[in-house]
Scaffold this motif. Sequence first.
Motif, mmCIF file in Angstrom:
data_model
loop_
_atom_site.group_PDB
_atom_site.id
_atom_site.type_symbol
_atom_site.label_atom_id
_atom_site.label_comp_id
_atom_site.label_asym_id
_atom_site.label_seq_id
_atom_site.Cartn_x
_atom_site.Cartn_y
_atom_site.Cartn_z
ATOM 1 N N CYS A 83 0.809 -1.223 0.000
ATOM 2 C CA CYS A 83 0.000 0.000 0.000
ATOM 3 C C CYS A 83 0.838 1.268 0.000
ATOM 4 C CB CYS A 83 -0.975 0.001 1.181
ATOM 5 S SG CYS A 83 -0.204 0.208 2.803
ATOM 6 N N GLY A 84 2.146 1.159 0.233
ATOM 7 C CA GLY A 84 3.027 2.323 0.222
ATOM 8 C C GLY A 84 3.068 3.091 1.529
ATOM 9 N N GLU A 85 2.390 2.605 2.556
ATOM 10 C CA GLU A 85 2.392 3.286 3.859
ATOM 11 C C GLU A 85 3.747 3.202 4.548
ATOM 12 O OE1 GLU A 85 0.002 5.120 5.574
ATOM 13 O OE2 GLU A 85 -1.055 5.088 3.650
ATOM 14 N N ILE A 86 4.474 2.102 4.308
ATOM 15 C CA ILE A 86 5.795 1.919 4.907
ATOM 16 C C ILE A 86 6.832 1.935 3.797
ATOM 17 C CG2 ILE A 86 7.277 0.372 6.243
ATOM 18 C CD1 ILE A 86 4.679 -0.700 7.543
ATOM 19 N N VAL A 87 7.815 2.811 3.952
ATOM 20 C CA VAL A 87 8.903 2.938 2.983
ATOM 21 C C VAL A 87 10.215 2.888 3.771
ATOM 22 C CG1 VAL A 87 9.966 4.394 1.206
ATOM 23 C CG2 VAL A 87 7.466 4.370 1.478
ATOM 24 N N TYR A 88 11.190 2.124 3.258
ATOM 25 C CA TYR A 88 12.473 2.034 3.952
ATOM 26 C C TYR A 88 13.624 2.155 2.969
ATOM 27 C CZ TYR A 88 12.476 -2.860 2.410
ATOM 28 O OH TYR A 88 12.431 -4.005 1.658
ATOM 29 N N GLN A 89 14.806 2.343 3.546
ATOM 30 C CA GLN A 89 16.052 2.398 2.792
ATOM 31 C C GLN A 89 16.989 1.360 3.386
ATOM 32 O OE1 GLN A 89 17.747 6.328 2.037
ATOM 33 N NE2 GLN A 89 19.658 5.578 2.913
ATOM 34 N N LEU A 90 17.614 0.565 2.532
ATOM 35 C CA LEU A 90 18.610 -0.412 2.951
ATOM 36 C C LEU A 90 19.978 0.155 2.626
ATOM 37 C CD1 LEU A 90 19.423 -3.188 4.028
ATOM 38 C CD2 LEU A 90 19.102 -4.085 1.702
ATOM 39 N N ASN A 91 20.805 0.324 3.649
ATOM 40 C CA ASN A 91 22.113 0.952 3.494
ATOM 41 C C ASN A 91 23.242 -0.067 3.448
ATOM 42 O OD1 ASN A 91 20.965 3.647 3.738
ATOM 43 N ND2 ASN A 91 20.586 3.076 5.847
ATOM 44 N N SER A 92 23.014 -1.187 2.808
ATOM 45 C CA SER A 92 24.042 -2.213 2.625
ATOM 46 C C SER A 92 23.714 -3.006 1.365
ATOM 47 C CB SER A 92 24.109 -3.146 3.839
ATOM 48 O OG SER A 92 22.896 -3.850 3.994
ATOM 49 N N ASP A 93 24.681 -3.763 0.906
ATOM 50 C CA ASP A 93 24.472 -4.610 -0.267
ATOM 51 C C ASP A 93 23.845 -5.940 0.153
ATOM 52 O OD1 ASP A 93 25.636 -2.778 -2.020
ATOM 53 O OD2 ASP A 93 27.642 -3.619 -1.726
ATOM 54 N N ILE A 94 23.151 -6.550 -0.771
ATOM 55 C CA ILE A 94 22.608 -7.885 -0.546
ATOM 56 C C ILE A 94 23.584 -8.881 -1.157
ATOM 57 C CG2 ILE A 94 20.737 -9.475 -1.125
ATOM 58 C CD1 ILE A 94 18.860 -7.071 -1.023
ATOM 59 N N LYS A 95 24.231 -9.656 -0.286
ATOM 60 C CA LYS A 95 25.240 -10.610 -0.748
ATOM 61 C C LYS A 95 24.681 -12.011 -0.923
ATOM 62 C CE LYS A 95 29.175 -8.127 0.896
ATOM 63 N NZ LYS A 95 29.211 -7.111 1.774
ATOM 64 N N ALA A 96 23.628 -12.333 -0.147
ATOM 65 C CA ALA A 96 23.049 -13.678 -0.210
ATOM 66 C C ALA A 96 21.532 -13.597 -0.079
ATOM 67 C CB ALA A 96 23.619 -14.554 0.890
ATOM 68 N N ILE A 97 20.865 -14.450 -0.825
ATOM 69 C CA ILE A 97 19.418 -14.604 -0.711
ATOM 70 C C ILE A 97 19.169 -15.991 -0.141
ATOM 71 C CG2 ILE A 97 17.235 -14.752 -1.939
ATOM 72 C CD1 ILE A 97 18.463 -12.926 -4.096
ATOM 73 N N VAL A 98 18.324 -16.051 0.881
ATOM 74 C CA VAL A 98 17.984 -17.325 1.506
ATOM 75 C C VAL A 98 16.517 -17.613 1.235
ATOM 76 C CG1 VAL A 98 17.842 -18.595 3.669
ATOM 77 C CG2 VAL A 98 19.733 -17.002 3.284
ATOM 78 N N PHE A 99 16.268 -18.780 0.657
ATOM 79 C CA PHE A 99 14.903 -19.232 0.390
ATOM 80 C C PHE A 99 14.558 -20.260 1.463
ATOM 81 C CE2 PHE A 99 16.912 -18.306 -3.721
ATOM 82 C CZ PHE A 99 16.082 -17.270 -4.161
ATOM 83 N N CYS A 100 13.634 -19.913 2.360
ATOM 84 C CA CYS A 100 13.257 -20.816 3.443
ATOM 85 C C CYS A 100 11.996 -21.577 3.064
ATOM 86 C CB CYS A 100 13.033 -20.045 4.739
ATOM 87 S SG CYS A 100 12.652 -21.145 6.114
ATOM 88 N N ILE B 24 11.881 5.505 6.072
ATOM 89 C CA ILE B 24 11.627 6.826 5.510
ATOM 90 C C ILE B 24 10.255 7.305 5.949
ATOM 91 C CG2 ILE B 24 11.334 8.111 3.354
ATOM 92 C CD1 ILE B 24 13.401 6.039 2.160
ATOM 93 N N LYS B 25 9.302 6.385 5.968
ATOM 94 C CA LYS B 25 7.975 6.717 6.495
ATOM 95 C C LYS B 25 7.239 5.461 6.909
ATOM 96 C CE LYS B 25 4.783 6.679 2.606
ATOM 97 N NZ LYS B 25 3.666 7.341 2.013
ATOM 98 N N GLY B 26 6.296 5.638 7.819
ATOM 99 C CA GLY B 26 5.372 4.582 8.180
ATOM 100 C C GLY B 26 5.807 3.599 9.233
ATOM 101 N N GLU B 27 6.946 3.808 9.894
ATOM 102 C CA GLU B 27 7.408 2.845 10.899
ATOM 103 C C GLU B 27 6.352 2.611 11.980
ATOM 104 O OE1 GLU B 27 11.348 1.897 13.622
ATOM 105 O OE2 GLU B 27 11.146 3.869 12.718
ATOM 106 N N GLU B 28 5.568 3.623 12.267
ATOM 107 C CA GLU B 28 4.523 3.488 13.289
ATOM 108 C C GLU B 28 3.390 2.547 12.859
ATOM 109 O OE1 GLU B 28 3.386 6.863 10.604
ATOM 110 O OE2 GLU B 28 5.242 6.259 11.598
ATOM 111 N N ASN B 29 3.339 2.194 11.579
ATOM 112 C CA ASN B 29 2.305 1.286 11.063
ATOM 113 C C ASN B 29 2.718 -0.183 11.121
ATOM 114 O OD1 ASN B 29 0.507 3.368 10.387
ATOM 115 N ND2 ASN B 29 1.621 3.739 8.478
#
Length: 134
Positions: free
Chosen positions: A8-25, A52-57
């Motif tokens: 819905c776009g209510e929560i927006v974030y920024q990741l300040n690191s690279d993604i080195k591995a993806i884990v499929f559980c 960036i926004k919406g952490e309270e949600n």
Amino acid sequence: MMTGNCLCGEIVYQLNSDIKAIVFCHCSRCRKQTGSAFNSATLINKEDLTFIKGEENIKVFSNLGVNRHFCGNCGSHLFSSRDNDNSTYRLRIGLINEPINAEKRIHIYMGSKANWDTICDGDTEYEENIPSKL
């Protein structure tokens, strides 16, 4: 830097690191949470995630030491945390807006994967969790 948001776009974030591995559980709890064959996540340090926004949600469902954080409006699963780990999140990568070029892809809990799911990508597989010796 990467950005992500819930459906819905209510929560927006920024990741300040690279993604080195993806884990499929493929465990049954992740299947229940996603409504799909598996969960796709990456392990990040908590301090690398900035809202960036919406952490309270953000709402949390806790069970057996695992805390699943999701949007209280649309239900998008954002990340999970563990009671026994105060430094990391398992960030759900399906909410990231930019292309992801991870060096490594790993399948875990293959011993409990859905019988109707076929894995044919050739990536590393573990019957249970990732061995602590890695």
